[in-house]
Design an enzyme around this catalytic site. Structure first.
Site, PDB file in Angstrom:
ATOM      1  N   GLY A   1       0.832  -1.193   0.000  1.00 40.88           N
ATOM      2  CA  GLY A   1       0.000   0.000   0.000  1.00 40.88           C
ATOM      3  C   GLY A   1       0.864   1.238   0.000  1.00 40.88           C
TER       4      GLY A   1
ATOM      5  N   ASP B   1     -14.682   4.415   1.966  1.00 41.01           N
ATOM      6  CA  ASP B   1     -13.808   3.976   0.879  1.00 41.01           C
ATOM      7  C   ASP B   1     -14.320   2.663   0.291  1.00 41.01           C
ATOM      8  OD1 ASP B   1     -11.721   4.146  -0.893  1.00 41.01           O
ATOM      9  OD2 ASP B   1     -10.307   3.109   0.403  1.00 41.01           O
TER      10      ASP B   1
ATOM     11  N   VAL C   1       2.310  -5.847   2.847  1.00 40.75           N
ATOM     12  CA  VAL C   1       1.498  -6.883   3.482  1.00 40.75           C
ATOM     13  C   VAL C   1       2.075  -8.243   3.120  1.00 40.75           C
ATOM     14  CG1 VAL C   1      -0.814  -7.841   3.747  1.00 40.75           C
ATOM     15  CG2 VAL C   1      -0.525  -5.401   3.300  1.00 40.75           C
TER      16      VAL C   1
ATOM     17  N   LYS D   1       0.701  -6.594   8.155  1.00 38.73           N
ATOM     18  CA  LYS D   1       1.080  -5.351   7.477  1.00 38.73           C
ATOM     19  C   LYS D   1       2.273  -4.740   8.213  1.00 38.73           C
ATOM     20  CE  LYS D   1      -0.756  -0.998   5.719  1.00 38.73           C
ATOM     21  NZ  LYS D   1      -1.953  -0.146   5.572  1.00 38.73           N
TER      22      LYS D   1
ATOM     23  N   PHE E   1       1.657   3.090   2.582  1.00 34.89           N
ATOM     24  CA  PHE E   1       2.505   3.243   3.759  1.00 34.89           C
ATOM     25  C   PHE E   1       3.004   1.912   4.303  1.00 34.89           C
ATOM     26  CE2 PHE E   1      -0.608   6.786   3.934  1.00 34.89           C
ATOM     27  CZ  PHE E   1       0.285   7.808   3.650  1.00 34.89           C
ATOM     28  N   GLY E   2       2.955   0.843   3.568  1.00 33.55           N
ATOM     29  CA  GLY E   2       3.458  -0.407   4.104  1.00 33.55           C
ATOM     30  C   GLY E   2       3.277  -1.565   3.144  1.00 33.55           C
TER      31      GLY E   2
END
Length: 564
Positions: free
Chosen positions: A441, A556, A446, A461, A443-444
């Site tokens: 993603g 979302d 998985v 994550k 910011f990280g």
């Protein structure tokens, strides 16, 4: 897609050629198959003759509507082909009957011996001489049915040997497969198609001047990357519905866009930024898609530039990750060789007697101290044992305090947030093993993981704090999200297990959904089974209803957020 849908919705007619067709036998065939002549009292003077199928007999209003309207509400369907609207003109009637009109423009006069219906009307249909225009009572499905029935008139004969000589067995040549029967509608559809094509070309070509004008601005890379993404997606979507005559020029524009995209990655972006890695993947995927079939047709200058920029992008990608631990293994091997060389320089080698004497003291660290004598080896064994004891004690104390190895400043927002995460009730201490990479993603990353205590699978994550410098608000976002996830327990909401906080990163443990996302499923095509769609929709709504009962808004909802 918009002009293609409009064309399909308004194209209710086809056109056939009467050249080299015996007109008298063609007219007799229509009479013998129970067609009837519609006498309009006006169109005949212009050389237009209207002949209707037997299913339209005594339906003068329907005949007028077919002549005057190119759009039929009865044929408005959804994506599954199911009719979603009906007009009053067809209520109670069977839709399996083919209803159509024939507009004849023969070169000479003919004798009609069948039924005649007088319906005064007049329309300008602009049909060429020696043609037959078939007008159906609707586009797409209705037009296909009418053409099928009309073509079958000339492949089968009526009963009775006397009538065989008057029956036409030669099928007519179809010169236009589908179009709107009204000239004004056709002209407007062509205008819309040309305008949509020019719009798609403008969007694709606009990337180049935008890139030139933004170079004087600082930090423009993300904005331009978003525009590249938008232009590529719009171009691919428009190309699927573009006319064949415009495809060659548009393909060249798409190839030019691909070359510009990889050039932007190589020339304008910071190769050490983790965002550049993701952008390079998108650019290379698009470039492969645009050039895999026509790369040999590229001019030499474009091909050479493409080869150079793709090579630079691949170098950038390789620099961002360690393929299967290859670089780590090489570095470990070099470090081991250095340790052996240092040991050889500082300690004398052992004799065979010393090896035999010290055999009982050999530990798991033989490789590191293979060249020391027995006394030194005994010393190092004791030292390593003491280090292991200290490490075990440190881990026990770290687990009790929930945070390790960092001096925190309560005046900093990120440090206060880190203290909250470490002291959270969801901060768990489990034995687990990281598995394969699942996705990434903003910011990280998985990963799939195994809980070694229970043997169950988890999704983990990993968020590295050093990659989030300059984003202090993200700590608060993580804190708020975790505080919400701790409250949720529902079969249709991904289960949250807990977090594990380290000095430079945090691991978030959640339920592993092995089916992937709904977006991944839709990449293989739409879901044909309506029952499956109903089940997915019901489960999604149950999960949303549960969130709303907890005063939580998702904000979302999209296929990427729906896990199977």
């Amino acid at each position: 897609m918009f002009p293609r849908v409009l064309t399909q919705r308004f194209s209710n007619s086809a056109e056939y050629n009467l050249d080299d067709i015996p007109l008298d036998r063609f007219i007799n065939t229509l009479v013998l198959t129970d067609h009837f002549l519609v006498y309009t009292e006006a169109m005949e003077e212009e050389g237009y003759y209207v002949i209707a199928s037997s299913s339209l007999y005594d339906r003068s209003e329907v005949i007028k509507r077919i002549l005057s309207e190119a759009f039929q509400v009865d044929e408005v369907t959804n994506t599954d082909g199911i009719r979603v609207a009906e007009s009053a003109g067809y209520v109670g009637q069977e839709f399996d009957d083919a209803r159509y009109l024939l507009i004849l423009t023969p070169e000479c006069q003919f004798l009609w011996t069948g039924r005649v219906v007088v319906i005064p009307t007049s329309f300008n249909l602009d049909v060429k001489e020696s043609r037959v225009r078939l007008i159906a009572d609707g586009p797409q499905r209705r037009l296909h049915l009418a053409k099928k029935v009309f073509d079958e008139l000339f492949t089968s004969s009526p009963e009775g040997e006397d009538e065989l000589s008057e029956f036409l067995f030669t099928p007519l040549t179809c010169t236009v497969d589908f179009q709107a029967h009204l000239p004004a509608v056709n002209r407007e559809l062509r205008k819309i198609t040309r305008a949509t094509g020019r719009l798609a070309e403008s969007i694709v070509e606009s990337v180049h001047p935008i890139r030139s004008s933004l170079r004087i601005v600082t930090g423009y890379q993300e904005l331009l990357e978003n525009w590249y993404m938008f232009a590529s997606e719009h171009g691919q979507h428009a190309q699927r519905h573009m006319e064949r005559s415009s495809l060659y020029k548009f393909n060249r524009l798409m190839v030019k866009l691909a070359i510009s995209w990889v050039s932007f990655i190589c020339d304008d972006c910071d190769p050490t930024d983790h965002k550049t890695f993701k952008w390079a993947v998108h650019a290379l995927e698009f470039t492969l898609m645009r050039t895999q079939r026509n790369i040999l047709q590229l001019p030499d200058d474009q091909f050479n530039m493409l080869r150079q920029k793709v090579a630079s992008c691949m170098t950038l990608l390789i620099s961002h990750f360690d393929i299967l631990g290859a670089r780590g293994t090489l570095e470990a091997g070099r470090e081991k060789e250095k340790q052996k060389e240092r040991s050889k320089r500082h300690y004398p080698t052992q004799t065979d007697e010393e090896d035999e004497f010290s055999g009982s003291l050999v530990s798991e660290h033989d490789d590191a101290f293979a060249f020391t004598d027995s006394t030194t080896r005994l010393y190092w064994d004791r030292l390593l044992m003491s280090i292991r004891d200290l490490e075990d004690e440190r881990q026990i104390r770290g687990a009790q305090h929930r945070i390790l190895g960092k001096v925190l400043d309560n005046e900093k927002l990120e440090d206060r947030s880190l203290v909250f995460l470490a002291s959270s009730s969801s901060n768990i201490s489990i034995r687990w093993q990281q598995g394969k990479f699942i996705g990434a993603g903003t910011f990280g990353s998985v990963y799939l993981a195994v809980n070694l205590d229970s043997g169950s699978l988890m999704a983990v994550k990993e968020i590295k704090f050093q990659e989030l410098s300059g984003l202090p608000s993200l700590y608060a976002q993580i804190k708020d999200e975790l505080s919400v996830m701790e409250l949720l327990h529902h079969p249709n909401v991904v289960e949250y297990y807990g977090i594990e906080v380290h000095r430079d990163k945090v691991y978030i443990f959640e339920e592993y959904c092995q089916g992937g996302s709904l977006a991944t499923l839709l990449e293989h095509g739409r879901i044909e089974d309506e029952c499956i769609i109903q089940v997915y929709t019901l489960q999604m709504l149950e999960g949303l209803a549960y969130l709303h009962s907890k005063n939580i808004v998702h904000r979302d909802i999209k296929p990427d957020s729906e896990l199977l």
